[in-house]
Design a protein around this motif. Structure first.
Motif, PDB file in Angstrom:
ATOM      1  N   LEU A 512       0.859  -1.187   0.000  1.00  0.00           N
ATOM      2  CA  LEU A 512       0.000   0.000   0.000  1.00  0.00           C
ATOM      3  C   LEU A 512       0.891   1.232   0.000  1.00  0.00           C
ATOM      4  O   LEU A 512       1.657   1.461   0.954  1.00  0.00           O
ATOM      5  CB  LEU A 512      -0.916   0.012   1.223  1.00  0.00           C
ATOM      6  CG  LEU A 512      -1.780  -1.229   1.465  1.00  0.00           C
ATOM      7  CD1 LEU A 512      -2.668  -1.018   2.688  1.00  0.00           C
ATOM      8  CD2 LEU A 512      -2.614  -1.564   0.242  1.00  0.00           C
ATOM      9  N   TYR A 513       0.819   2.034  -1.063  1.00  0.00           N
ATOM     10  CA  TYR A 513       1.602   3.267  -1.182  1.00  0.00           C
ATOM     11  C   TYR A 513       0.717   4.435  -0.751  1.00  0.00           C
ATOM     12  O   TYR A 513      -0.276   4.757  -1.412  1.00  0.00           O
ATOM     13  CB  TYR A 513       2.084   3.463  -2.613  1.00  0.00           C
ATOM     14  CG  TYR A 513       3.180   2.503  -3.025  1.00  0.00           C
ATOM     15  CD1 TYR A 513       4.503   2.918  -3.060  1.00  0.00           C
ATOM     16  CD2 TYR A 513       2.888   1.190  -3.365  1.00  0.00           C
ATOM     17  CE1 TYR A 513       5.520   2.041  -3.438  1.00  0.00           C
ATOM     18  CE2 TYR A 513       3.890   0.303  -3.740  1.00  0.00           C
ATOM     19  CZ  TYR A 513       5.203   0.740  -3.772  1.00  0.00           C
ATOM     20  OH  TYR A 513       6.196  -0.131  -4.132  1.00  0.00           O
ATOM     21  N   LEU A 514       1.097   5.053   0.389  1.00  0.00           N
ATOM     22  CA  LEU A 514       0.304   6.138   0.956  1.00  0.00           C
ATOM     23  C   LEU A 514       1.076   7.448   0.853  1.00  0.00           C
ATOM     24  O   LEU A 514       2.290   7.480   1.112  1.00  0.00           O
ATOM     25  CB  LEU A 514      -0.025   5.842   2.422  1.00  0.00           C
ATOM     26  CG  LEU A 514      -0.923   4.621   2.648  1.00  0.00           C
ATOM     27  CD1 LEU A 514      -0.721   4.057   4.034  1.00  0.00           C
ATOM     28  CD2 LEU A 514      -2.374   5.001   2.434  1.00  0.00           C
ATOM     29  N   PRO A 515       0.402   8.538   0.487  1.00  0.00           N
ATOM     30  CA  PRO A 515       1.108   9.835   0.382  1.00  0.00           C
ATOM     31  C   PRO A 515       1.575  10.315   1.758  1.00  0.00           C
ATOM     32  O   PRO A 515       0.817  10.260   2.733  1.00  0.00           O
ATOM     33  CB  PRO A 515       0.046  10.759  -0.218  1.00  0.00           C
ATOM     34  CG  PRO A 515      -1.259  10.131   0.131  1.00  0.00           C
ATOM     35  CD  PRO A 515      -1.033   8.657   0.150  1.00  0.00           C
ATOM     36  N   VAL A 516       2.813  10.766   1.833  1.00  0.00           N
ATOM     37  CA  VAL A 516       3.366  11.253   3.101  1.00  0.00           C
ATOM     38  C   VAL A 516       2.864  12.661   3.368  1.00  0.00           C
ATOM     39  O   VAL A 516       2.405  13.364   2.469  1.00  0.00           O
ATOM     40  CB  VAL A 516       4.900  11.213   3.079  1.00  0.00           C
ATOM     41  CG1 VAL A 516       5.404   9.781   2.895  1.00  0.00           C
ATOM     42  CG2 VAL A 516       5.448  12.123   1.985  1.00  0.00           C
ATOM     43  N   CYS A 517       2.958  13.064   4.631  1.00  0.00           N
ATOM     44  CA  CYS A 517       2.532  14.405   5.026  1.00  0.00           C
ATOM     45  C   CYS A 517       3.412  14.874   6.166  1.00  0.00           C
ATOM     46  O   CYS A 517       4.175  14.104   6.768  1.00  0.00           O
ATOM     47  CB  CYS A 517       1.058  14.406   5.429  1.00  0.00           C
ATOM     48  SG  CYS A 517       0.701  13.350   6.845  1.00  0.00           S
TER      49      CYS A 517
END
Length: 536
Positions: A512-517
């Motif tokens: 699962l590739y999740l956008p960083v913040c």
């Protein structure tokens, strides 16, 4: 004797004025020069029998003969073989002699044998006594104009054949005021009006209705402003019946923008629209049937998923009771908290199913990934059972991702359950987190959550359908087929992506590739569901 001095009297004779013969000669010479200067017309004279008696430069240019080649020869030499055989040269002179003039178009032959289309005018010349003294003949080469006219007529003929050969469309031409100027057979077929009944009438009469005024004027206004106008409008046939007309109206303008009229195409779409409405109703019934079928699949599958959560709740409460009986209140409270978290996850699962069906909005936040995974370690271990070894490889790099934390927990739980089901005889489930970095150490703004098992794996064909709703390889009642589909939908809504790698006998790996913040320091230290923002 003294002679008187001679003086000029001022008369024409004393000044040397030309005689009548000289004047006639001068006029004839000017006339000859005028005729010879005309090069676009063949102008020559014929005697009463049709023999050439004069020949200008225009005649030489058009016909190719010099004067010495034609003077004294009969003018029939310029006619085609067919016309000479038909006696046309004599007929033409006879008409000119009888009526004073002959005008016509015909083919003529040049010196080189080529033919040209000629516009011919022959005038009979008579003296004061009325005797025929010859003919004045003028010929003009109009081949180019004639060819253009023939091409235009052929184009019009083909256009008319095309228009008349379309029985299912009314194709009409209107003048700028909307009056009908052309009416094809298709228009007759659709409306019932013959061309003699409708030509010259305004197109308004085709679109009037008893219950509303005609909408033709706005149609023409729109077409004139924008070039085209299309609409569906109820129209009336000659017999009074109505039909739904699909109308395409186009303004016809020349190169200068001058409006010359309109072209209108009308099609009867009454039956088509009725069929479309029937198909839409059938489609609604099919969707309803599919929902009922999906409900049947969900009944057993959701029960299975909730049973897993209930097992986690039951296990936590049983351990808490044992701890309370042993007097270990602190440890008991910890397992009660685990049970409460399982209850919340059950509510999240229900909410996720509703979101899948109703497209409810997400509640994203900046989530510390590693603490979220650690908070679920005990739940994951209890859910997969004692035969499955769960290992965690969490990166030491602080990772914050922007997503709905409850949906991320549900996704992780679903992947763990899928891994357990893929290892019926036991195995290893690995949970890993890492930053997405390339060989240069640069990242593309994603953190990766990985769940991998060493179970039975999937074939390439099964893996290709894994993310489709309700697609499952589990037995009836042991899965909804929504787990991976909901994960795929969740990742798309979170601006991330999901990758699945699997092969028969080699297990399955889901990334699962999740956008960083960047965490907001002013925000509370805790997120929903007890997930802390700060990494260890």
């Amino acid at each position: 004797m003294v002679m008187a001095e001679t003086t000029s009297c001022g008369c024409d004779i004393c000044h040397g004025a030309p005689t009548q013969n000289e004047t006639t000669t001068l006029v004839n010479e000017r006339y000859r020069l005028l005729v010879q200067s005309v090069v676009d017309y063949a102008i020559y004279m014929l005697d009463p029998e049709g023999y050439v008696s004069s020949w200008n430069s225009g005649a030489q240019q058009i016909k190719g003969y010099s004067a010495t080649e034609v003077l004294g020869r009969h003018y029939s030499m310029f006619f085609s073989v067919e016309d000479r055989a038909a006696g046309l040269p004599a007929t033409v002179l006879e008409i000119a002699a009888r009526e004073g003039r002959y005008n016509g178009e015909m083919w003529r032959t040049r010196r080189d044998g080529s033919r040209f289309r000629a516009l011919v005018a022959i005038d009979a010349i008579r003296d004061d006594a009325g005797r025929l003294v010859g003919f004045a003949k003028i010929t003009r080469d109009i081949t180019a104009r004639w060819q253009a006219q023939v091409a235009l007529e052929e184009s019009e003929r083909r256009f008319r054949l095309f228009v008349e050969g379309v029985p299912d469309y009314a194709i009409c031409m209107l003048d700028p005021e909307g009056r009908i100027r052309h009416w094809n057979e298709g228009a007759h077929h659709i409306t019932g009006y013959a061309s003699e009944e409708i030509l010259g009438q305004r197109a308004d009469r085709l679109f009037d209705r008893d219950d509303e005024p005609a909408a033709v004027s706005p149609m023409f206004t729109q077409a004139a402003m924008h070039g085209t106008y299309e609409t569906d409008h109820w129209s009336r046939r000659k017999d009074g019946s109505r039909f739904l007309a699909q109308i395409a109206l186009r303004a016809l303008r020349d190169a200068n923008g001058q409006l010359h009229g309109y072209a209108i195409i009308i099609r009867d779409v009454t039956a088509q629209r009725a069929t479309e409405a029937e198909l839409e109703a059938t489609r609604g019934q099919l969707i309803h049937a599919q929902k009922l079928d999906a409900l049947g699949q969900l009944t057993g599958g959701v029960a299975h998923d909730f049973n897993n959560i209930l097992q986690a709740i039951t296990g936590s409460l049983e351990v808490a009771r044992l701890r309370l009986a042993a007097g270990d209140v602190d440890r008991a409270e910890q397992y009660v908290d685990h049970a409460m978290q399982s209850i919340e996850r059950a509510a999240h699962l229900t909410r996720r199913l509703l979101a899948f069906a109703r497209r409810q909005p997400l509640m994203p936040a900046c989530v510390a990934l590693n603490p979220l995974v650690r908070s679920m370690q005990d739940l994951l271990v209890r859910t997969v059972g004692a035969r499955i070894e769960v290992t965690f490889a969490l990166t030491e790099t602080p990772l914050h991702v922007f997503c709905d934390p409850s949906l991320l927990e549900t996704a992780l739980l679903n992947l763990a359950i899928n891994g357990r089901d893929a290892m019926p005889d036991g195995g290893t489930l690995r949970v890993e987190t890492r930053a997405d970095r390339d060989e240069t150490g640069e990242g593309d703004g994603y953190a990766v959550l990985i769940v991998e098992d060493n179970g039975i794996g999937m074939s390439e064909e099964v893996a290709a359908h894994a993310f489709e709703p309700f697609y499952t390889t589990k037995p009836q009642g042991q899965g909804t087929g929504l787990g991976l589909s909901m994960i795929h939908s969740f990742m798309l809504q979170s601006q991330g992506r999901v990758q699945l790698r699997s092969a028969p006998g080699q297990g399955t790996r889901v990334e699962l590739y999740l956008p960083v913040c960047t965490p907001d320091a002013a925000a509370p230290a805790r997120l929903a569901h007890g997930v802390e923002r700060t990494d260890p």
